[in-house]
Design a protein around this motif. Structure first.
Motif, PDB file in Angstrom:
ATOM      1  N   MET A  61      30.403  -2.857 -31.677  1.00  0.00           N
ATOM      2  CA  MET A  61      30.640  -3.604 -30.451  1.00  0.00           C
ATOM      3  C   MET A  61      29.325  -3.783 -29.711  1.00  0.00           C
ATOM      4  O   MET A  61      28.579  -2.823 -29.495  1.00  0.00           O
ATOM      5  CB  MET A  61      31.638  -2.863 -29.558  1.00  0.00           C
ATOM      6  CG  MET A  61      32.016  -3.637 -28.292  1.00  0.00           C
ATOM      7  SD  MET A  61      33.327  -2.817 -27.347  1.00  0.00           S
ATOM      8  CE  MET A  61      32.468  -1.352 -26.789  1.00  0.00           C
ATOM      9  N   SER A  62      29.001  -5.027 -29.320  1.00  0.00           N
ATOM     10  CA  SER A  62      27.774  -5.312 -28.591  1.00  0.00           C
ATOM     11  C   SER A  62      28.092  -5.543 -27.118  1.00  0.00           C
ATOM     12  O   SER A  62      29.241  -5.737 -26.732  1.00  0.00           O
ATOM     13  CB  SER A  62      27.080  -6.540 -29.188  1.00  0.00           C
ATOM     14  OG  SER A  62      27.907  -7.689 -29.081  1.00  0.00           O
ATOM     15  N   SER A  63      27.044  -5.512 -26.310  1.00  0.00           N
ATOM     16  CA  SER A  63      27.221  -5.712 -24.871  1.00  0.00           C
ATOM     17  C   SER A  63      25.998  -6.422 -24.317  1.00  0.00           C
ATOM     18  O   SER A  63      24.939  -6.477 -24.945  1.00  0.00           O
ATOM     19  CB  SER A  63      27.441  -4.377 -24.165  1.00  0.00           C
ATOM     20  OG  SER A  63      26.310  -3.547 -24.295  1.00  0.00           O
ATOM     21  N   PHE A  64      26.154  -6.973 -23.104  1.00  0.00           N
ATOM     22  CA  PHE A  64      25.039  -7.609 -22.408  1.00  0.00           C
ATOM     23  C   PHE A  64      25.297  -7.527 -20.913  1.00  0.00           C
ATOM     24  O   PHE A  64      26.414  -7.227 -20.466  1.00  0.00           O
ATOM     25  CB  PHE A  64      24.847  -9.066 -22.856  1.00  0.00           C
ATOM     26  CG  PHE A  64      25.971  -9.998 -22.456  1.00  0.00           C
ATOM     27  CD1 PHE A  64      25.902 -10.745 -21.283  1.00  0.00           C
ATOM     28  CD2 PHE A  64      27.099 -10.145 -23.257  1.00  0.00           C
ATOM     29  CE1 PHE A  64      26.919 -11.611 -20.920  1.00  0.00           C
ATOM     30  CE2 PHE A  64      28.130 -11.005 -22.899  1.00  0.00           C
ATOM     31  CZ  PHE A  64      28.031 -11.735 -21.724  1.00  0.00           C
ATOM     32  N   THR A  65      24.241  -7.785 -20.133  1.00  0.00           N
ATOM     33  CA  THR A  65      24.374  -7.793 -18.677  1.00  0.00           C
ATOM     34  C   THR A  65      24.697  -9.205 -18.216  1.00  0.00           C
ATOM     35  O   THR A  65      24.005 -10.162 -18.577  1.00  0.00           O
ATOM     36  CB  THR A  65      23.078  -7.314 -17.994  1.00  0.00           C
ATOM     37  OG1 THR A  65      22.806  -5.971 -18.410  1.00  0.00           O
ATOM     38  CG2 THR A  65      23.223  -7.352 -16.482  1.00  0.00           C
ATOM     39  N   LEU A  66      25.752  -9.343 -17.442  1.00  0.00           N
ATOM     40  CA  LEU A  66      26.174 -10.654 -16.966  1.00  0.00           C
ATOM     41  C   LEU A  66      25.083 -11.271 -16.101  1.00  0.00           C
ATOM     42  O   LEU A  66      24.598 -10.630 -15.161  1.00  0.00           O
ATOM     43  CB  LEU A  66      27.467 -10.513 -16.151  1.00  0.00           C
ATOM     44  CG  LEU A  66      28.137 -11.813 -15.701  1.00  0.00           C
ATOM     45  CD1 LEU A  66      28.730 -12.546 -16.898  1.00  0.00           C
ATOM     46  CD2 LEU A  66      29.226 -11.513 -14.669  1.00  0.00           C
ATOM     47  N   PRO A  67      24.648 -12.489 -16.396  1.00  0.00           N
ATOM     48  CA  PRO A  67      23.616 -13.140 -15.581  1.00  0.00           C
ATOM     49  C   PRO A  67      24.030 -13.254 -14.107  1.00  0.00           C
ATOM     50  O   PRO A  67      25.199 -13.472 -13.797  1.00  0.00           O
ATOM     51  CB  PRO A  67      23.479 -14.527 -16.225  1.00  0.00           C
ATOM     52  CG  PRO A  67      23.967 -14.351 -17.615  1.00  0.00           C
ATOM     53  CD  PRO A  67      25.059 -13.330 -17.535  1.00  0.00           C
ATOM     54  N   ASN A  68      23.060 -13.083 -13.229  1.00  0.00           N
ATOM     55  CA  ASN A  68      23.252 -13.238 -11.777  1.00  0.00           C
ATOM     56  C   ASN A  68      24.311 -12.296 -11.215  1.00  0.00           C
ATOM     57  O   ASN A  68      25.009 -12.644 -10.253  1.00  0.00           O
ATOM     58  CB  ASN A  68      23.634 -14.689 -11.449  1.00  0.00           C
ATOM     59  CG  ASN A  68      22.615 -15.697 -11.954  1.00  0.00           C
ATOM     60  OD1 ASN A  68      21.416 -15.499 -11.794  1.00  0.00           O
ATOM     61  ND2 ASN A  68      23.094 -16.761 -12.570  1.00  0.00           N
ATOM     62  N   SER A  69      24.435 -11.116 -11.812  1.00  0.00           N
ATOM     63  CA  SER A  69      25.407 -10.154 -11.296  1.00  0.00           C
ATOM     64  C   SER A  69      24.706  -9.103 -10.439  1.00  0.00           C
ATOM     65  O   SER A  69      23.627  -8.625 -10.771  1.00  0.00           O
ATOM     66  CB  SER A  69      26.155  -9.465 -12.441  1.00  0.00           C
ATOM     67  OG  SER A  69      25.254  -8.802 -13.319  1.00  0.00           O
ATOM     68  N   SER A  70      25.313  -8.775  -9.311  1.00  0.00           N
ATOM     69  CA  SER A  70      24.779  -7.749  -8.418  1.00  0.00           C
ATOM     70  C   SER A  70      25.941  -7.021  -7.756  1.00  0.00           C
ATOM     71  O   SER A  70      26.698  -7.629  -6.986  1.00  0.00           O
ATOM     72  CB  SER A  70      23.876  -8.387  -7.351  1.00  0.00           C
ATOM     73  OG  SER A  70      23.369  -7.401  -6.475  1.00  0.00           O
ATOM     74  N   PRO A  71      26.107  -5.723  -8.087  1.00  0.00           N
ATOM     75  CA  PRO A  71      25.284  -4.925  -8.990  1.00  0.00           C
ATOM     76  C   PRO A  71      25.401  -5.427 -10.434  1.00  0.00           C
ATOM     77  O   PRO A  71      26.255  -6.265 -10.727  1.00  0.00           O
ATOM     78  CB  PRO A  71      25.883  -3.528  -8.853  1.00  0.00           C
ATOM     79  CG  PRO A  71      27.321  -3.789  -8.515  1.00  0.00           C
ATOM     80  CD  PRO A  71      27.299  -4.985  -7.613  1.00  0.00           C
ATOM     81  N   GLU A  72      24.547  -4.923 -11.300  1.00  0.00           N
ATOM     82  CA  GLU A  72      24.588  -5.363 -12.691  1.00  0.00           C
ATOM     83  C   GLU A  72      25.957  -5.084 -13.297  1.00  0.00           C
ATOM     84  O   GLU A  72      26.507  -3.997 -13.149  1.00  0.00           O
ATOM     85  CB  GLU A  72      23.504  -4.660 -13.510  1.00  0.00           C
ATOM     86  CG  GLU A  72      22.096  -5.145 -13.204  1.00  0.00           C
ATOM     87  CD  GLU A  72      21.091  -4.629 -14.206  1.00  0.00           C
ATOM     88  OE1 GLU A  72      21.457  -3.778 -15.051  1.00  0.00           O
ATOM     89  OE2 GLU A  72      19.935  -5.085 -14.164  1.00  0.00           O
ATOM     90  N   CYS A  73      26.480  -6.108 -13.968  1.00  0.00           N
ATOM     91  CA  CYS A  73      27.801  -6.007 -14.597  1.00  0.00           C
ATOM     92  C   CYS A  73      27.629  -6.041 -16.113  1.00  0.00           C
ATOM     93  O   CYS A  73      27.094  -7.009 -16.666  1.00  0.00           O
ATOM     94  CB  CYS A  73      28.689  -7.159 -14.131  1.00  0.00           C
ATOM     95  SG  CYS A  73      30.273  -7.280 -14.991  1.00  0.00           S
ATOM     96  N   THR A  74      28.080  -5.001 -16.781  1.00  0.00           N
ATOM     97  CA  THR A  74      27.995  -4.931 -18.236  1.00  0.00           C
ATOM     98  C   THR A  74      29.232  -5.570 -18.860  1.00  0.00           C
ATOM     99  O   THR A  74      30.363  -5.284 -18.467  1.00  0.00           O
ATOM    100  CB  THR A  74      27.900  -3.475 -18.711  1.00  0.00           C
ATOM    101  OG1 THR A  74      26.723  -2.890 -18.163  1.00  0.00           O
ATOM    102  CG2 THR A  74      27.843  -3.403 -20.232  1.00  0.00           C
ATOM    103  N   VAL A  75      28.997  -6.448 -19.823  1.00  0.00           N
ATOM    104  CA  VAL A  75      30.082  -7.098 -20.551  1.00  0.00           C
ATOM    105  C   VAL A  75      30.108  -6.538 -21.970  1.00  0.00           C
ATOM    106  O   VAL A  75      29.129  -6.661 -22.708  1.00  0.00           O
ATOM    107  CB  VAL A  75      29.896  -8.627 -20.602  1.00  0.00           C
ATOM    108  CG1 VAL A  75      31.059  -9.271 -21.358  1.00  0.00           C
ATOM    109  CG2 VAL A  75      29.775  -9.207 -19.197  1.00  0.00           C
ATOM    110  N   ASN A  76      31.202  -5.929 -22.336  1.00  0.00           N
ATOM    111  CA  ASN A  76      31.375  -5.376 -23.683  1.00  0.00           C
ATOM    112  C   ASN A  76      32.199  -6.348 -24.514  1.00  0.00           C
ATOM    113  O   ASN A  76      33.306  -6.731 -24.129  1.00  0.00           O
ATOM    114  CB  ASN A  76      32.073  -4.017 -23.612  1.00  0.00           C
ATOM    115  CG  ASN A  76      31.245  -2.995 -22.855  1.00  0.00           C
ATOM    116  OD1 ASN A  76      30.055  -2.818 -23.120  1.00  0.00           O
ATOM    117  ND2 ASN A  76      31.864  -2.316 -21.888  1.00  0.00           N
TER     118      ASN A  76
END
Length: 277
Positions: A1-16
């Motif tokens: 399973m990969s993940s990334f940080t959602l663009p323009n998110s504050s606080p940073e939002c991790t998407v799995n």
């Protein structure tokens, strides 16, 4: 399973992500980007002092994609099921189970025999479809004609296409009246949220929104009889649709299991009372 940080998110939002879904596919899925944009705007409104949650604002912290359905056995995303973690610093969470499917259009087709006086409500009928709806456990659910929106095209264009596919009627876009747009403000309400000018039939679990369009037409009385019970739909796409005509004044009862029909009836009556249709 990969993940990334959602663009323009504050606080940073991790998407799995799931194994069968890539970052580019997800960010290219319009229902997802529309949902994120709407949610992030609504969350930003909490900074206003008069907002209900101003003292302890909620934040989008993570998104877990749970499953993806692809259409036609290809790579076109149809539906996404996800779980969003929306919580405040007091560890209070908001329900975040979401079924993403995007917008649909509903069509209220009102037919009147041409042997009655014009500009009256006399003898008007509404065209319903009877078709299998497996999620409801039904093989013959009565509802307004409807269909999912594609990624391109206007709401009115989508409505005209669905009318043709489900009923066989050829309807031009300029003959359609967007009743939802006439009735609802440009934003969700006085809160300033940027919601769709449409009905949300299951907002507790899905992003689906449905604008309701009106098409009125005078036809020969014999045509009404011909359409009653007519088989239509895209048969090679699994659509097995039977037409049903009901009197306008009975729509609230005959279509009572269909949210689109009830909304269409309410919008029609309200807009007619205000002289807008």
């Amino acid at each position: 399973m990969s993940s990334f940080t959602l663009p323009n998110s504050s606080p940073e939002c991790t998407v799995n992500l799931t194994k069968d879904l890539s970052k580019d596919q997800l960010l290219g899925f319009k229902p997802f980007t529309d949902w994120i944009s709407t949610l992030q705007h609504s969350l930003s409104l909490q900074q206003n002092e008069d907002h209900t949650f101003n003292s302890s604002p909620y934040k989008l912290r993570s998104i877990n994609i749970q499953s993806v359905d692809f259409f036609g056995g290809g790579d076109k995303i149809g539906f996404i099921k996800l779980k969003a973690d929306v919580s405040n610093d007091d560890s209070e969470k908001l329900p975040g189970s979401v079924f993403l499917r995007g917008g649909s259009v509903g069509m209220m087709i009102v037919l009147q025999p041409d042997d009655v006086p014009e500009n009256t409500e006399t003898d008007k009928h509404v065209l319903l479809t009877l078709q299998p709806r497996i999620p409801a456990g039904s093989l013959s659910l009565a509802e307004l004609p409807a269909g999912m929106l594609s990624d391109q095209g206007s709401f009115a264009g989508g409505a005209a296409n669905e009318i043709r596919e489900e009923t066989g009627l050829e309807v031009s876009e300029d003959s359609l009246v967007n009743m939802s747009e006439l009735a609802l403000p440009p934003t969700g309400d006085s809160t300033g949220e940027k919601l769709q000018r449409a009905t949300y039939p299951s907002a507790g679990g899905s992003d689906e929104f449905i604008p309701i369009f009106l098409h009125q037409r005078r036809v020969k009385r014999d045509t009404l009889k011909e359409w009653q019970g007519k088989l239509t739909g895209l048969r090679d796409h699994g659509e097995k649709i039977t037409l049903k005509l009901v009197r306008l004044e009975e729509l609230w009862r005959e279509g009572g299991r269909d949210a689109k029909a009830l909304v269409g009836w309410a919008l029609y009556e309200g807009l007619r009372r205000e002289g807008k249709i």
